[in-house]
Design a protein around this motif. Structure first.
Motif, PDB file in Angstrom:
ATOM      1  N   UNK A 158      15.021  14.578 -14.619  1.00 36.81           N
ATOM      2  CA  UNK A 158      13.737  15.174 -14.977  1.00 36.81           C
ATOM      3  C   UNK A 158      13.260  16.156 -13.894  1.00 36.81           C
ATOM      4  N   UNK A 159      12.237  16.910 -14.234  1.00 35.50           N
ATOM      5  CA  UNK A 159      11.613  17.826 -13.276  1.00 35.50           C
ATOM      6  C   UNK A 159      10.096  17.703 -13.400  1.00 35.50           C
ATOM      7  N   UNK A 160       9.409  18.052 -12.319  1.00 37.24           N
ATOM      8  CA  UNK A 160       7.953  17.898 -12.263  1.00 37.24           C
ATOM      9  C   UNK A 160       7.347  19.059 -11.482  1.00 37.24           C
ATOM     10  N   UNK A 161       6.111  19.406 -11.831  1.00 33.82           N
ATOM     11  CA  UNK A 161       5.359  20.430 -11.117  1.00 33.82           C
ATOM     12  C   UNK A 161       3.877  20.246 -11.410  1.00 33.82           C
ATOM     13  N   UNK A 162       3.052  20.978 -10.667  1.00 30.87           N
ATOM     14  CA  UNK A 162       1.624  21.084 -10.971  1.00 30.87           C
ATOM     15  C   UNK A 162       1.299  22.553 -11.218  1.00 30.87           C
ATOM     16  N   UNK A 163       0.883  22.869 -12.438  1.00 28.25           N
ATOM     17  CA  UNK A 163       0.478  24.239 -12.757  1.00 28.25           C
ATOM     18  C   UNK A 163      -0.917  24.487 -12.202  1.00 28.25           C
ATOM     19  N   UNK A 164      -1.079  25.637 -11.543  1.00 25.89           N
ATOM     20  CA  UNK A 164      -2.361  25.931 -10.895  1.00 25.89           C
ATOM     21  C   UNK A 164      -3.218  26.906 -11.688  1.00 25.89           C
ATOM     22  N   UNK A 165      -2.754  27.295 -12.882  1.00 25.10           N
ATOM     23  CA  UNK A 165      -3.555  28.171 -13.734  1.00 25.10           C
ATOM     24  C   UNK A 165      -3.126  27.970 -15.179  1.00 25.10           C
ATOM     25  N   UNK A 166      -4.005  28.333 -16.100  1.00 19.70           N
ATOM     26  CA  UNK A 166      -3.668  28.217 -17.517  1.00 19.70           C
ATOM     27  C   UNK A 166      -2.490  29.127 -17.867  1.00 19.70           C
ATOM     28  N   UNK A 178       5.906  19.495 -20.153  1.00 19.96           N
ATOM     29  CA  UNK A 178       4.783  19.017 -20.954  1.00 19.96           C
ATOM     30  C   UNK A 178       3.708  18.462 -20.035  1.00 19.96           C
ATOM     31  N   UNK A 179       2.478  18.729 -20.378  1.00 14.61           N
ATOM     32  CA  UNK A 179       1.333  18.209 -19.637  1.00 14.61           C
ATOM     33  C   UNK A 179       1.363  16.682 -19.672  1.00 14.61           C
ATOM     34  N   UNK A 180       1.179  16.054 -18.524  1.00 18.11           N
ATOM     35  CA  UNK A 180       1.245  14.591 -18.449  1.00 18.11           C
ATOM     36  C   UNK A 180       0.043  13.909 -19.088  1.00 18.11           C
ATOM     37  N   UNK A 181      -1.025  14.665 -19.318  1.00 20.98           N
ATOM     38  CA  UNK A 181      -2.223  14.093 -19.926  1.00 20.98           C
ATOM     39  C   UNK A 181      -3.315  13.761 -18.936  1.00 20.98           C
ATOM     40  N   UNK A 182      -3.010  13.867 -17.663  1.00 18.96           N
ATOM     41  CA  UNK A 182      -3.996  13.567 -16.633  1.00 18.96           C
ATOM     42  C   UNK A 182      -4.177  14.797 -15.748  1.00 18.96           C
ATOM     43  N   UNK A 183      -5.198  15.602 -16.046  1.00 18.76           N
ATOM     44  CA  UNK A 183      -5.450  16.817 -15.275  1.00 18.76           C
ATOM     45  C   UNK A 183      -6.090  16.468 -13.931  1.00 18.76           C
ATOM     46  N   UNK A 184      -5.944  17.376 -12.991  1.00 13.09           N
ATOM     47  CA  UNK A 184      -6.591  17.244 -11.691  1.00 13.09           C
ATOM     48  C   UNK A 184      -7.662  18.320 -11.589  1.00 13.09           C
ATOM     49  N   UNK A 185      -8.916  17.894 -11.619  1.00 14.09           N
ATOM     50  CA  UNK A 185     -10.034  18.816 -11.446  1.00 14.09           C
ATOM     51  C   UNK A 185     -10.471  18.770  -9.992  1.00 14.09           C
ATOM     52  N   UNK A 192      -5.951  21.701 -12.212  1.00 18.09           N
ATOM     53  CA  UNK A 192      -4.499  21.745 -12.104  1.00 18.09           C
ATOM     54  C   UNK A 192      -3.907  20.851 -13.182  1.00 18.09           C
ATOM     55  N   UNK A 193      -2.726  21.242 -13.670  1.00 21.10           N
ATOM     56  CA  UNK A 193      -2.087  20.511 -14.754  1.00 21.10           C
ATOM     57  C   UNK A 193      -0.747  19.938 -14.287  1.00 21.10           C
TER      58      UNK A 193
END
Length: 204
Positions: A158-166, A178-185, A192-193
């Motif tokens: 698998x691979x993972x990242x945090x998107x910093x913009x829409x 795919x978005x994990x469902x738990x955003x970081x505000x 962050x997604x």
């Protein structure tokens, strides 16, 4: 598209730091960590240098042959650790001390992203990908990421990242994340997604 990619070495450090500094000056998260254009221009490069050093030591950096784009990756083992600072003491506090001791947000962003990072399964972690401002939109970042995702598919990783913009979230979705469902505000800041990608079946 035929983008030539190689693994960066210590001799590429300054080029990578400069590239990341330029690429992320207008990023929403960078703007939150270093509020104010002048302050960010003076200080932001120190955080990019800390990231570069960490990944040169514990991961790898892919860079296009022309130096216009790079991607920072870590191999996260199957454990409860996030991989960024395993065995290195209090990594977030150390980064803050090295980058800007008076800026609590340097440490805060590291702790917050650690808290949302998935644990348990080994995976490739795309820490960040940067493209020179004048070269964005040419597919360089996509080429860098796809080269590693192809290997992930072959190795069933698998691979993972945090998107910093829409905008970047949309790019990563097209690559199978795919978005994990738990955003970081971020407190009084942007969203962050966290995004996860299962290896694709039938990879080459």
């Amino acid at each position: 598209m035929g983008v030539a990619i190689r693994t960066a070495g210590e001799g590429d450090r300054e080029r990578v730091v400069r590239l990341l500094d330029e690429a992320f000056q207008d990023d929403p998260v960078s703007g939150w960590v270093f509020p104010g254009d002048e302050y960010r221009r003076r200080t932001h490069h120190r955080l990019m240098a800390a990231f570069t050093d960490a990944v040169l030591a514990d991961g790898w950096i892919d860079i296009t042959e022309d130096g216009a784009a790079c991607a920072l990756w870590l191999s996260v083992p199957e454990s409860g650790h996030n991989g960024e600072d395993a065995g290195a003491g209090d990594g977030p506090a150390q980064v803050r001390e090295a980058v800007d001791p008076d800026n609590e947000r340097v440490e805060r962003i590291a702790r917050l992203t650690e808290d949302i990072h998935p644990s348990g399964r080994a995976h490739a972690y795309l820490w960040m990908v940067g493209v020179a401002p004048g070269r964005q939109g040419e597919g360089l970042g996509t080429a860098l990421i796809e080269s590693v995702l192809d290997r992930c598919d072959r190795e069933r990783l698998p691979a993972y990242l945090e998107a910093s913009s829409a905008r970047s979230r949309g790019l990563y979705e097209r690559l199978g994340f795919e978005f994990t469902g738990r955003a970081l505000d971020l407190p009084d800041g942007p969203r962050m997604w966290p995004m996860w990608r299962e290896p694709r079946q039938g990879a080459r």
